[in-house]
Design a protein around this motif. Structure first.
Motif, PDB file in Angstrom:
ATOM      1  N   ASP A   1     -12.605   5.206  35.276  1.00 42.06           N
ATOM      2  CA  ASP A   1     -12.633   5.992  34.031  1.00 42.06           C
ATOM      3  C   ASP A   1     -11.638   5.355  33.067  1.00 42.06           C
ATOM      4  O   ASP A   1     -10.421   5.486  33.221  1.00 42.06           O
ATOM      5  CB  ASP A   1     -12.273   7.448  34.312  1.00 42.06           C
ATOM      6  CG  ASP A   1     -12.557   8.363  33.124  1.00 42.06           C
ATOM      7  OD1 ASP A   1     -12.810   7.843  32.020  1.00 42.06           O
ATOM      8  OD2 ASP A   1     -12.520   9.598  33.305  1.00 42.06           O
TER       9      ASP A   1
ATOM     10  N   MET B   1      -7.296  13.160  29.451  1.00 43.19           N
ATOM     11  CA  MET B   1      -7.972  13.833  28.343  1.00 43.19           C
ATOM     12  C   MET B   1      -6.943  14.089  27.261  1.00 43.19           C
ATOM     13  O   MET B   1      -6.018  14.901  27.435  1.00 43.19           O
ATOM     14  CB  MET B   1      -8.586  15.155  28.824  1.00 43.19           C
ATOM     15  CG  MET B   1      -9.423  15.858  27.778  1.00 43.19           C
ATOM     16  SD  MET B   1     -10.998  14.987  27.505  1.00 43.19           S
ATOM     17  CE  MET B   1     -11.757  16.111  26.326  1.00 43.19           C
TER      18      MET B   1
ATOM     19  N   SER C   1      -6.060  15.719  33.357  1.00 45.37           N
ATOM     20  CA  SER C   1      -6.990  16.841  33.369  1.00 45.37           C
ATOM     21  C   SER C   1      -7.971  16.705  34.531  1.00 45.37           C
ATOM     22  O   SER C   1      -8.016  15.659  35.192  1.00 45.37           O
ATOM     23  CB  SER C   1      -7.754  16.897  32.036  1.00 45.37           C
ATOM     24  OG  SER C   1      -6.867  16.956  30.936  1.00 45.37           O
TER      25      SER C   1
ATOM     26  N   LYS D   1     -11.723  16.392  35.810  1.00 42.77           N
ATOM     27  CA  LYS D   1     -13.012  15.932  35.310  1.00 42.77           C
ATOM     28  C   LYS D   1     -14.068  15.955  36.408  1.00 42.77           C
ATOM     29  O   LYS D   1     -13.752  16.050  37.600  1.00 42.77           O
ATOM     30  CB  LYS D   1     -12.878  14.511  34.752  1.00 42.77           C
ATOM     31  CG  LYS D   1     -12.022  14.419  33.499  1.00 42.77           C
ATOM     32  CD  LYS D   1     -12.029  12.984  32.962  1.00 42.77           C
ATOM     33  CE  LYS D   1     -11.430  12.890  31.586  1.00 42.77           C
ATOM     34  NZ  LYS D   1     -11.523  11.519  31.036  1.00 42.77           N
TER      35      LYS D   1
ATOM     36  N   LYS E   1     -19.820   9.285  35.070  1.00 46.89           N
ATOM     37  CA  LYS E   1     -18.993  10.322  34.461  1.00 46.89           C
ATOM     38  C   LYS E   1     -19.862  11.426  33.875  1.00 46.89           C
ATOM     39  O   LYS E   1     -20.931  11.171  33.325  1.00 46.89           O
ATOM     40  CB  LYS E   1     -18.112   9.718  33.355  1.00 46.89           C
ATOM     41  CG  LYS E   1     -17.004   8.829  33.864  1.00 46.89           C
ATOM     42  CD  LYS E   1     -16.064   8.424  32.739  1.00 46.89           C
ATOM     43  CE  LYS E   1     -16.766   7.529  31.744  1.00 46.89           C
ATOM     44  NZ  LYS E   1     -15.815   7.054  30.685  1.00 46.89           N
TER      45      LYS E   1
ATOM     46  N   GLN F   1     -18.203  15.130  32.568  1.00 44.37           N
ATOM     47  CA  GLN F   1     -17.437  15.776  31.505  1.00 44.37           C
ATOM     48  C   GLN F   1     -16.085  16.230  32.045  1.00 44.37           C
ATOM     49  O   GLN F   1     -15.861  16.267  33.257  1.00 44.37           O
ATOM     50  CB  GLN F   1     -18.197  16.997  30.972  1.00 44.37           C
ATOM     51  CG  GLN F   1     -18.451  18.045  32.039  1.00 44.37           C
ATOM     52  CD  GLN F   1     -19.261  19.225  31.518  1.00 44.37           C
ATOM     53  OE1 GLN F   1     -18.736  20.078  30.798  1.00 44.37           O
ATOM     54  NE2 GLN F   1     -20.533  19.246  31.860  1.00 44.37           N
ATOM     55  N   ALA F   2     -15.200  16.582  31.140  1.00 44.78           N
ATOM     56  CA  ALA F   2     -13.939  17.217  31.522  1.00 44.78           C
ATOM     57  C   ALA F   2     -14.207  18.694  31.761  1.00 44.78           C
ATOM     58  O   ALA F   2     -14.871  19.360  30.964  1.00 44.78           O
ATOM     59  CB  ALA F   2     -12.899  17.031  30.429  1.00 44.78           C
TER      60      ALA F   2
ATOM     61  N   TYR G   1      -9.041  21.171  30.878  1.00 53.18           N
ATOM     62  CA  TYR G   1      -8.097  20.386  30.090  1.00 53.18           C
ATOM     63  C   TYR G   1      -7.294  21.245  29.117  1.00 53.18           C
ATOM     64  O   TYR G   1      -6.218  20.862  28.690  1.00 53.18           O
ATOM     65  CB  TYR G   1      -8.815  19.273  29.314  1.00 53.18           C
ATOM     66  CG  TYR G   1      -9.961  19.756  28.457  1.00 53.18           C
ATOM     67  CD1 TYR G   1      -9.759  20.116  27.133  1.00 53.18           C
ATOM     68  CD2 TYR G   1     -11.241  19.857  28.984  1.00 53.18           C
ATOM     69  CE1 TYR G   1     -10.813  20.563  26.357  1.00 53.18           C
ATOM     70  CE2 TYR G   1     -12.305  20.302  28.212  1.00 53.18           C
ATOM     71  CZ  TYR G   1     -12.090  20.657  26.898  1.00 53.18           C
ATOM     72  OH  TYR G   1     -13.139  21.120  26.137  1.00 53.18           O
TER      73      TYR G   1
END
Length: 322
Positions: free
Chosen positions: A44, A75, A80, A82, A94, A96-97, A100
């Motif tokens: 990431d 983030m 955060s 994810k 990937k 999303q978060a 956060y």
């Protein structure tokens, strides 16, 4: 997890002298594992910093049999929680978060070492450590719930396990929570520190139980669970659990494997590690935060862990049994 190098160096140096009086049973049988030739299996990137942050993987199969991973990532300059989706154990994308925003306590600005479970009521729960300052690192265990895995999540107003007196120990900070179900009760294991990263002199493995689906925790006690330094517990089936942890082996970091019939032990640990720090690029500085994920259809075990080069980033790595 950019603090990982500080945390691990401090923990490994004295952990086993301070985590409790009970010694694990040692089994002189070691499993052989193969690293994936696709490692790292997940990355990431933070483009503006040319740095990669993907750490502390917790990989699981959802109710539809799909592979999911929650992990620690960046983030907006804060660590955060994810989400990533897997089309196979070694192929990830990937999503999303998930977590956060700062909760109502105001203390969980940074979030790490998340652990997912689906509650008996059908809620999706994420447990994680939260802290406000990277220097003092006064982390506590928080929990958030959602109706869908992708959220939105409602964060509980206060930590479910706060700093303070736990198991008759003065706990300054908490890391690495694992939550498993056993005999209609939830069991949590985590690491408690007696001071900040620069001053810590004692660390304990602490256990707690919950009978209200993880919203409150009691019966804090020192336990033998083999999660230090930084690891997770996985339930294989009823009365069968596996734990993996990072420690030193012949001047290198290594991952050790243990089994038990109860989350709090006693634990039977293999005398030899299942994986030793080796890759000069992706494991240059660390192998940390291991976890065993089990395919519910085949029973095959997957070892996920974090590799790091502190100058370049943190990556999710994979190994499987030969």
């Amino acid at each position: 997890m950019r603090l990982g190098s500080i945390l691990l160096i401090l923990i490994i140096g004295f952990f086993f002298a301070t985590c409790g009086d009970e010694e694990p049973t040692i089994i002189d049988v070691s499993s052989e594992w193969n690293r994936s030739n696709l490692n790292p299996v997940f990355r990431d990137l933070i483009p503006e910093e040319n740095y990669e942050v993907a750490s502390d993987p917790h990989v699981f199969y959802d109710e539809n049999g799909s592979l999911k991973m929650i992990y620690s990532g960046d983030m907006d300059g804060h660590t955060s929680i994810k989400l990533a989706n897997g089309t196979s154990p070694s192929n990830w994308e990937k999503d999303q978060a998930l977590l956060y925003e700062v909760g109502s306590s105001g203390r969980d600005i940074h979030k790490e070492t998340a652990f997912y479970r689906k509650s008996s009521s059908g809620k999706h729960q994420i447990y994680y450590i939260g802290y406000s300052n990277v220097e003092t690192y006064q982390s506590e265990v928080y929990m958030a719930e959602a109706d869908q895995l992708t959220g939105p999540y409602t964060q509980m107003e206060l930590p479910v396990v706060p700093r303070g007196t736990l198991a008759n120990k003065d706990v300054y900070l908490i890391t690495s929570p694992s939550i498993v179900e056993h005999e209609d009760k939830l069991f949590m294991c985590f690491l408690g520190w007696n001071d900040s990263p620069g001053e810590v002199t004692e660390i304990w493995v602490i256990g707690a139980t919950s009978t209200d689906d993880g919203h409150s925790w009691t019966d804090f006690q020192i336990v033998d669970t083999r999660i230090g330094a930084e690891g997770q517990v996985t339930k294989v089936k009823e009365n069968e659990f596996v734990a993996v942890r990072t420690s030193t082996y012949q001047d290198k970091e290594a991952i050790f494997y243990a089994t038990a019939s109860h989350p709090f032990g006693p634990w039977n640990e293999q005398s030899e590690p299942i994986l030793i720090q080796q890759n000069p690029v992706f494991e240059k500085d660390e192998v940390i935060a291991p976890q065993i994920t089990i395919d519910p259809d085949t029973g095959e075990e997957y070892l996920y862990y974090t590799g790091a080069d502190h100058q370049a980033g943190w990556w999710i790595m994979l190994a499987t049994k030969k």
